[in-house]
Write a protein that holds these residues in place. Structure first.
Motif, PDB file in Angstrom:
ATOM      1  N   HIS A  44       2.242   6.749  -6.805  1.00 45.45           N
ATOM      2  CA  HIS A  44       1.157   7.484  -7.462  1.00 45.45           C
ATOM      3  C   HIS A  44       1.222   8.978  -7.124  1.00 45.45           C
ATOM      4  CE1 HIS A  44      -2.776   7.915  -9.384  1.00 45.45           C
ATOM      5  NE2 HIS A  44      -3.063   8.762  -8.402  1.00 45.45           N
ATOM      6  N   PHE A  45       1.448   9.290  -5.859  1.00 47.43           N
ATOM      7  CA  PHE A  45       1.504  10.695  -5.450  1.00 47.43           C
ATOM      8  C   PHE A  45       2.726  11.396  -6.048  1.00 47.43           C
ATOM      9  CE2 PHE A  45      -1.562  11.532  -1.813  1.00 47.43           C
ATOM     10  CZ  PHE A  45      -2.443  10.532  -2.208  1.00 47.43           C
ATOM     11  N   GLN A  46       3.835  10.695  -6.141  1.00 49.04           N
ATOM     12  CA  GLN A  46       5.034  11.254  -6.789  1.00 49.04           C
ATOM     13  C   GLN A  46       4.728  11.594  -8.247  1.00 49.04           C
ATOM     14  OE1 GLN A  46       7.206  12.293  -4.427  1.00 49.04           O
ATOM     15  NE2 GLN A  46       8.935  11.270  -5.342  1.00 49.04           N
ATOM     16  N   GLN A  47       4.092  10.661  -8.966  1.00 53.21           N
ATOM     17  CA  GLN A  47       3.755  10.896 -10.368  1.00 53.21           C
ATOM     18  C   GLN A  47       2.764  12.042 -10.523  1.00 53.21           C
ATOM     19  OE1 GLN A  47       2.399   7.099 -11.816  1.00 53.21           O
ATOM     20  NE2 GLN A  47       4.477   6.332 -12.120  1.00 53.21           N
ATOM     21  N   ALA A  48       1.847  12.186  -9.559  1.00 55.56           N
ATOM     22  CA  ALA A  48       0.846  13.254  -9.607  1.00 55.56           C
ATOM     23  C   ALA A  48       1.393  14.572  -9.064  1.00 55.56           C
ATOM     24  CB  ALA A  48      -0.392  12.845  -8.813  1.00 55.56           C
ATOM     25  N   GLN A  49       2.655  14.566  -8.649  1.00 55.22           N
ATOM     26  CA  GLN A  49       3.329  15.740  -8.091  1.00 55.22           C
ATOM     27  C   GLN A  49       2.615  16.290  -6.857  1.00 55.22           C
ATOM     28  OE1 GLN A  49       3.928  18.352 -11.481  1.00 55.22           O
ATOM     29  NE2 GLN A  49       5.768  17.228 -12.048  1.00 55.22           N
ATOM     30  N   MET A  55       0.836  -1.202   0.000  1.00 50.33           N
ATOM     31  CA  MET A  55       0.000   0.000   0.000  1.00 50.33           C
ATOM     32  C   MET A  55       0.870   1.251   0.000  1.00 50.33           C
ATOM     33  SD  MET A  55      -2.892  -1.031   2.775  1.00 50.33           S
ATOM     34  CE  MET A  55      -3.863  -2.512   2.581  1.00 50.33           C
ATOM     35  N   GLY A  56       1.872   1.271   0.852  1.00 47.47           N
ATOM     36  CA  GLY A  56       2.780   2.408   0.908  1.00 47.47           C
ATOM     37  C   GLY A  56       3.474   2.632  -0.424  1.00 47.47           C
ATOM     38  N   ASP A  57       3.953   1.544  -1.038  1.00 48.84           N
ATOM     39  CA  ASP A  57       4.605   1.638  -2.351  1.00 48.84           C
ATOM     40  C   ASP A  57       3.672   2.257  -3.388  1.00 48.84           C
ATOM     41  OD1 ASP A  57       7.005   0.424  -1.523  1.00 48.84           O
ATOM     42  OD2 ASP A  57       6.291  -1.586  -2.024  1.00 48.84           O
TER      43      ASP A  57
END
Length: 171
Positions: free
Chosen positions: A69-74, A62-64
């Protein structure tokens, strides 16, 4: 006095009042992560600082998934315990705090999101141990608690019953 039932404790007021927690049902964990990204962006647009939001998860996958996803979505995110080298916690840094249920103990945030409730109870622990762990995670929320699930479990069905009772009483 709280009553122990099916691995979850009937909630008793701790003197706090606020909105009833949200339990969002979605078709997959990926949909949960997409939903969380949209929800935290909406909260931020409504003036909730990033560092007042925590995402508390149960399992490493889940953490991964959330972090990537949040990194990609900035979306600014700090993974508090991604590895033994990242156990540092920077409360003032304007980032969402991503952490395990175990590492959330003792911390509080205005907004707490707990995805993956349908994956509980974890198969290697007793339902009572998992209920205590979920309780720790849920009580990190000061103002708003957002729970999500992609599959049914003993915990999701029990939470639905409790939240329905609270919603009916509030109406």
């Amino acid at each position: 006095m709280p009553q122990f039932t099916s691995g979850l404790i009937e909630p008793a007021s701790a003197g706090r009042q606020g909105p009833v927690p949200d339990l969002i049902k979605l078709p997959s964990f990926k949909h949960e992560v997409d939903y969380l990204a949209q929800r935290v962006q909406q909260l931020h647009e409504r003036n909730t600082p990033w560092n007042e939001i925590a995402i508390i998860y149960r399992s490493k996958f889940m953490g991964d998934c959330i972090y990537n996803h949040f990194q990609q979505a900035q979306i600014p995110i700090e993974w508090v315990n991604a590895s033994s080298d990242s156990r540092n916690y920077h409360p003032a840094e304007l980032t969402i705090k991503l952490m395990t249920m175990h590492s959330s103990k003792g911390l509080e945030f205005p907004v707490v999101c707990i995805p993956g409730i349908g994956y509980m109870p974890y198969q290697y622990n007793t339902p009572a141990e998992e209920a205590r762990l979920l309780y720790v995670a849920m009580t990190r929320a000061i103002e708003q608690l957002i729970l999500s699930c992609a599959r049914p479990s003993k915990f999701t069905s029990r939470l639905e019953k409790v939240l329905f009772k609270v919603t009916v009483k509030a109406a």
